[in-house]
Structure formats: C-alpha cells, structure tokens
Design a protein around this motif. Structure first.
Motif: not given
Length: 287
Positions: A133-145
């Motif tokens: 979940r932590a890795v998935f969150y980080m990927i989605m956060q970077c894509l959103g940014a």
C-alpha cells in the motif's frame, strides 16, 4: 493554630488533579482502548480489494488538486511585479496549508489523506500500512502531482517556464547543507504533527477535547512554509517537488532535486522514531 497543619493536609488531598498530565497521563489505562496490531509487511490480498484501488485514486486526485492550486498560487506571485498586488509569500503558505487541511479532511476516511510520500513513508515505518500500500500510494501521489503541474503549465503556457514552474531549488545565498537541513526539520514538524493528530490512544484519552485532525496538520504545513520558503521554496513533499521539476524540466530544477527526496524521507523517519519510541514508548511496553 494546633490543627492548621492537619487542615492544610486534608485540603491538599481533597482537591487532587482530576486529569493526569505528562507521564501520568501516558501511563494510565485508557477506557475501551486497545493498541491496534501492526500492519503486515506484505498483504497480497489487498491487490484484490476495491478499497485498495479506491484509496490510491483518492491519493492521486488529492495530490493533483494540491499541485494545481498551490503551483498556480506560486505562479501568480512570481508573475506580479509588486508583491503587494498578489497574495505574497504569506498567501503561498496559506495556499499550501489550506489545501492540505481541505484535502486531508476530504480523503482521510478513504486513504488516510497522506498526499505526500514522506508522510506515507513515516507511517509505513510505524507499521500503520503495508509495504504494498505504501508503494502504491507513493506512485499515485507522484502521478497526481505530475498531472497537476501539467495542467498549470497548460494554463500558463510561455509564462510557466519563464517564472520557474514552481520548482523547488536551493535559494542563492544558502548552501546545499542548509537546504537539506531545512527539508529535514520541516518534514519532521509535519510528520510529527500527523502522528500526534491521528494518534488513536490520544484521541481515546482526550475524547473530552475535540480535535479535527486535518486542522493541526494544515497549520503545520503553513508554518513550515513561512519558515523555509526563503531557503528552498519549501518542498517537504517529494511528489510536489517531482511534479513541478518534471513539468518545468530545466537544469536548475534538477541540480538539487535529490535534496527534496533525501531531506523529507530523513525527516519522516526521525519523526516516526521519535513518536513511536519516545512519545508512545511502544517498544518498551509490556506484552
């Protein structure tokens, strides 16, 4: 006069503190509270759960909106020839802090409202969520940014590149070590506030004091920006720094980019250790 000492003793015992403070408050048993178990390091079952992907989408949208509002605010200040005709540096700090307050409030019940890889990393170290979940969150956060910064550029066109794209850089007159230190301490303040504001035991013990968790978190972001905008433009969020740097994509945005990853991750790790070991003393509690 003979019984005066006895009266004083009885009076002191009669009016005791009803609410323990400090160590006494930390060690007293909290009614109906049980320490939640640590999240498993690997939880493959999450990959088949819709709530897992819904949380990732929430992180993407929240970080997208965060970059959209905040970078547009930065561009508005940079565009103005006189700072008084725009919101100014204080307005930038309010934009960052206010958006975090609003977005954490909106997404806390879905994903936890991280909106920041450093926050996710700190909570992962505290075993509040799994590695997957932590890795998935980080990927989605970077894509959103990245998407949020891209939309800002589409609005600004040529002005976006001329005005710096809101990318984080170490300001002239400051060394790289100063920039790194500012990012470490700033992220420590943020992540420590996140831990304190969302501490389940504290909420149970202090239920008579209503606290809206997004409020102190937003204020922490606001205050850190006031302090460190002159130093680094304030990163304390690797996704925010990556999105602005990637869309701006000039050498000056990449020269010191490592600072905006290393600093926040060190600050988040220190905050996690401080809260878990010193404040909560979890490793020392009897089983």
């Amino acid at each position: 006069m003979e019984g005066q000492g006895e009266d004083v003793r009885l009076g002191a015992n009669k009016y005791r503190e009803r609410q323990p403070i400090g160590t006494a408050a930390q060690t007293q048993d909290t009614k109906d509270y049980k320490e939640p178990p640590a999240a498993p390091l690997f939880e493959p079952a999450e990959l088949s759960s819709w709530s897992f992907y819904r949380a990732g989408i929430a992180e993407f949208v929240a970080t997208f909106l965060f970059l959209y509002i905040t970078v547009l605010t930065v561009m508005g200040v940079a565009k103005s020839s006189t700072k008084c005709s725009t919101v100014g540096i204080q307005g930038i700090a309010w934009a960052f802090g206010g958006m975090i307050f609003a977005l954490v409030y909106c997404t806390a019940g879905i994903s936890g409202g991280h909106i920041n890889p450093a926050v996710t990393f700190g909570l992962f170290l505290a075993r509040k969520l799994s590695l997957i979940r932590a890795v998935f969150y980080m990927i989605m956060q970077c894509l959103g940014a990245i998407c949020g910064a891209a939309v800002v550029k589409s609005f600004q066109k040529t002005q976006y590149e001329r005005l710096g794209g809101g990318a984080n850089t170490v300001s002239s007159g400051y060394s790289k070590s100063s920039g790194l230190g500012a990012e470490i301490v700033g992220t420590f303040v943020l992540v420590y506030t996140v831990f304190s504001a969302t501490d389940a035991k504290r909420n149970a013990r202090d239920s008579h004091v209503p606290i809206l968790a997004p409020l102190p978190i937003g204020f922490a972001v606001f205050l850190v920006h006031l302090a460190t905008i002159p130093v680094t433009g304030t990163g304390i969020n690797p996704a925010r720094s990556l999105g602005a740097a990637l869309i701006y994509n000039k050498d000056q945005a990449w020269d010191d980019h490592w600072i905006f990853w290393v600093g926040p991750f060190i600050g988040a790790a220190l905050a996690a250790l401080y809260h878990q070991i010193v404040i909560r003393a979890i490793p020392f509690k009897s089983k």
